[in-house]
Design a protein around this motif. Structure first.
Motif, PDB file in Angstrom:
ATOM      1  N   TYR A  37      18.427  50.725   1.254  1.00 16.01           N
ATOM      2  CA  TYR A  37      19.502  51.239   0.408  1.00 16.01           C
ATOM      3  C   TYR A  37      19.214  50.914  -1.050  1.00 16.01           C
ATOM      4  O   TYR A  37      18.439  50.025  -1.367  1.00 16.01           O
ATOM      5  CB  TYR A  37      20.858  50.654   0.822  1.00 16.01           C
ATOM      6  CG  TYR A  37      20.951  49.152   0.676  1.00 16.01           C
ATOM      7  CD1 TYR A  37      21.510  48.577  -0.462  1.00 16.01           C
ATOM      8  CD2 TYR A  37      20.471  48.306   1.663  1.00 16.01           C
ATOM      9  CE1 TYR A  37      21.593  47.199  -0.606  1.00 16.01           C
ATOM     10  CE2 TYR A  37      20.543  46.939   1.534  1.00 16.01           C
ATOM     11  CZ  TYR A  37      21.118  46.388   0.402  1.00 16.01           C
ATOM     12  OH  TYR A  37      21.190  45.025   0.262  1.00 16.01           O
ATOM     13  N   SER A  50      21.154  50.143  -4.869  1.00 22.52           N
ATOM     14  CA  SER A  50      22.420  49.617  -5.357  1.00 22.52           C
ATOM     15  C   SER A  50      22.436  49.570  -6.873  1.00 22.52           C
ATOM     16  O   SER A  50      21.390  49.505  -7.522  1.00 22.52           O
ATOM     17  CB  SER A  50      22.684  48.225  -4.778  1.00 22.52           C
ATOM     18  OG  SER A  50      21.710  47.316  -5.220  1.00 22.52           O
ATOM     19  N   THR A  75      26.538  50.799  -3.345  1.00 24.46           N
ATOM     20  CA  THR A  75      25.281  51.165  -2.694  1.00 24.46           C
ATOM     21  C   THR A  75      25.227  52.672  -2.456  1.00 24.46           C
ATOM     22  O   THR A  75      26.261  53.331  -2.368  1.00 24.46           O
ATOM     23  CB  THR A  75      25.119  50.441  -1.349  1.00 24.46           C
ATOM     24  OG1 THR A  75      26.172  50.805  -0.482  1.00 24.46           O
ATOM     25  CG2 THR A  75      25.094  48.934  -1.534  1.00 24.46           C
ATOM     26  N   GLU A  91      21.473  55.232   1.584  1.00 23.27           N
ATOM     27  CA  GLU A  91      21.337  54.348   2.733  1.00 23.27           C
ATOM     28  C   GLU A  91      20.699  55.102   3.898  1.00 23.27           C
ATOM     29  O   GLU A  91      21.121  56.199   4.239  1.00 23.27           O
ATOM     30  CB  GLU A  91      22.716  53.832   3.142  1.00 23.27           C
ATOM     31  CG  GLU A  91      23.410  53.078   2.030  1.00 23.27           C
ATOM     32  CD  GLU A  91      24.875  52.805   2.301  1.00 23.27           C
ATOM     33  OE1 GLU A  91      25.371  53.211   3.371  1.00 23.27           O
ATOM     34  OE2 GLU A  91      25.520  52.204   1.452  1.00 23.27           O
TER      35      GLU A  91
END
Length: 78
Positions: A24, A26, A31, A34
């Motif tokens: 993922y 961020s 976030t 994913e």
């Protein structure tokens, strides 16, 4: 910023234990991007051996577990 998170689960008719590597990105807002990066069984990548149905089930489980992880471990660098 790219990050990974790992967890163990089972898959297949024999309920074999596999390790999911979840990738993922961020930033300050949370976030995004994913997805499952790798699936390991006994030290070998088995991502290419999964059926589309198995992969979809693992992807759903990973997304739910990751959301739970983020809610319960906000003090970690997630």
């Amino acid at each position: 910023m790219e990050n990974t998170w790992e967890f163990d689960t089972t898959t297949g008719a024999g309920s074999e234990i596999v390790t999911i590597v979840y990738e993922y990105s961020s930033d300050e807002d949370g976030t995004y991007n994913e997805s499952i990066k790798e699936v390991w069984h006994e030290g070998r990548s088995v991502l290419g051996l999964l059926s589309e149905e198995q992969f979809a089930e693992l992807e759903m489980e990973a997304a739910m577990r990751f959301q739970h992880h983020k809610l319960n471990y906000k003090t970690e660098d997630v």
